[in-house]
Design a protein around this motif. Structure first.
Motif, mmCIF file in Angstrom:
data_model
loop_
_atom_site.group_PDB
_atom_site.id
_atom_site.type_symbol
_atom_site.label_atom_id
_atom_site.label_comp_id
_atom_site.label_asym_id
_atom_site.label_seq_id
_atom_site.Cartn_x
_atom_site.Cartn_y
_atom_site.Cartn_z
ATOM 1 N N PHE A 31 0.830 -1.203 0.000
ATOM 2 C CA PHE A 31 0.000 0.000 0.000
ATOM 3 C C PHE A 31 0.870 1.261 0.000
ATOM 4 C CE2 PHE A 31 -2.440 3.291 2.267
ATOM 5 C CZ PHE A 31 -3.505 3.410 1.391
ATOM 6 N N ALA A 32 1.898 1.288 0.819
ATOM 7 C CA ALA A 32 2.789 2.447 0.869
ATOM 8 C C ALA A 32 3.476 2.662 -0.480
ATOM 9 C CB ALA A 32 3.822 2.262 1.972
ATOM 10 N N PHE A 33 3.882 1.575 -1.116
ATOM 11 C CA PHE A 33 4.519 1.640 -2.432
ATOM 12 C C PHE A 33 3.568 2.249 -3.465
ATOM 13 C CE2 PHE A 33 5.159 -0.679 -6.509
ATOM 14 C CZ PHE A 33 6.389 -0.161 -6.862
ATOM 15 N N VAL A 34 2.323 1.775 -3.475
ATOM 16 C CA VAL A 34 1.353 2.249 -4.459
ATOM 17 C C VAL A 34 0.964 3.704 -4.184
ATOM 18 C CG1 VAL A 34 -0.959 1.871 -5.404
ATOM 19 C CG2 VAL A 34 0.511 -0.075 -4.932
ATOM 20 N N VAL A 35 0.843 4.081 -2.923
ATOM 21 C CA VAL A 35 0.523 5.476 -2.596
ATOM 22 C C VAL A 35 1.610 6.399 -3.138
ATOM 23 C CG1 VAL A 35 0.345 7.131 -0.684
ATOM 24 C CG2 VAL A 35 -0.947 5.011 -0.602
ATOM 25 N N ARG A 36 2.871 6.004 -3.000
ATOM 26 C CA ARG A 36 3.976 6.810 -3.545
ATOM 27 C C ARG A 36 3.877 6.901 -5.065
ATOM 28 N NH1 ARG A 36 7.022 4.012 0.197
ATOM 29 N NH2 ARG A 36 7.920 2.680 -1.387
ATOM 30 N N LEU A 37 3.550 5.786 -5.715
ATOM 31 C CA LEU A 37 3.429 5.806 -7.178
ATOM 32 C C LEU A 37 2.304 6.729 -7.639
ATOM 33 C CD1 LEU A 37 3.819 2.038 -8.181
ATOM 34 C CD2 LEU A 37 5.466 3.880 -8.525
ATOM 35 N N GLY A 39 1.195 9.393 -6.125
ATOM 36 C CA GLY A 39 1.313 10.765 -5.638
ATOM 37 C C GLY A 39 0.445 11.073 -4.441
ATOM 38 N N GLY A 40 0.171 10.068 -3.601
ATOM 39 C CA GLY A 40 -0.582 10.298 -2.374
ATOM 40 C C GLY A 40 -2.070 10.013 -2.467
ATOM 41 N N ASP A 41 -2.554 9.540 -3.600
ATOM 42 C CA ASP A 41 -3.985 9.244 -3.756
ATOM 43 C C ASP A 41 -4.294 7.912 -3.081
ATOM 44 O OD1 ASP A 41 -6.585 8.789 -4.528
ATOM 45 O OD2 ASP A 41 -6.269 9.406 -6.615
ATOM 46 N N ARG A 42 -4.754 7.975 -1.850
ATOM 47 C CA ARG A 42 -4.962 6.775 -1.034
ATOM 48 C C ARG A 42 -6.140 5.929 -1.535
ATOM 49 N NH1 ARG A 42 -1.915 6.920 3.511
ATOM 50 N NH2 ARG A 42 -3.285 5.542 4.692
#
Length: 193
Positions: A31-37, A39-42
């Motif tokens: 989840f943290a990896f994807v949030v970074r990809l 741009g913060g869109d949780r």
């Protein structure tokens, strides 16, 4: 949430346990990896992680002893890339309020020119001692102490004259002050008039 389906066999339950364990071990990092990809869109990140885990459940042999972490991260990255490419291929999405942007006038040079003319006229109406203080503190960029030395008056007088001059200019420019602002707690706001 239970993944047990009616009529499922013991091997499916074991597979579900393996997937649950995999989920518990990997979901935070994924989840943290994807949030970074993204741009913060949780919210979109949650969707990508869910789709990644669903694809893992559908396609991977969970009974085998193979590391699935690299596969999960690669699938999640590919899903983000696919979503981005899909958005670029489609026309720009429009929300229901975009027509409001067309109705609001853009600030232009005419408005700025009119404001500067009103300000110039208001400054000319000030007493000379107030104009001098404004010139020294705002235009020349001097501190209160420096302006006091240049003008030959005490610093308190510079502060008082600057306060009264700015107050007169605000009134001339139709700037509205609230009770808190009069007490010196907040900056002023321009009125719509």
């Amino acid at each position: 949430m239970s993944w047990t389906v009616m009529g499922s066999t013991g091997s499916v339950v074991a597979r579900e346990r393996v997937l649950r364990t995999l989920y518990d071990e990997q979901v935070d990092d994924l989840f943290a990896f994807v949030v970074r990809l993204l741009g913060g869109d949780r919210q979109r990140a949650e969707d990508v992680v869910q789709e990644t885990m669903l694809r893992c459940w559908r396609t991977q042999g969970l009974d085998e002893d193979q590391p699935l972490r690299p596969w999960l991260f690669r699938v999640a990255r590919n899903l983000v890339i696919d979503q981005h490419r899909s958005r670029m291929a489609r026309p720009q999405e429009v929300n229901g309020n975009s027509w409001l942007d067309d109705l609001t006038p853009a600030s232009d040079d005419v408005e700025r020119l009119l404001s500067s003319l009103i300000l110039k006229e208001a400054i000319l109406q000030l007493p000379a001692k107030h104009r001098e203080v404004l010139y020294e503190t705002y235009y020349a960029g001097r501190s209160v102490r420096e302006a006091a030395l240049v003008l030959g008056v005490p610093p308190g007088t510079v502060k008082s004259r600057a306060f009264h001059a700015v107050r007169a200019l605000r009134m001339a420019m139709n700037v509205v002050e609230t009770a808190d602002e009069e007490a010196g707690e907040r900056p002023v706001q321009m009125s719509a008039a």
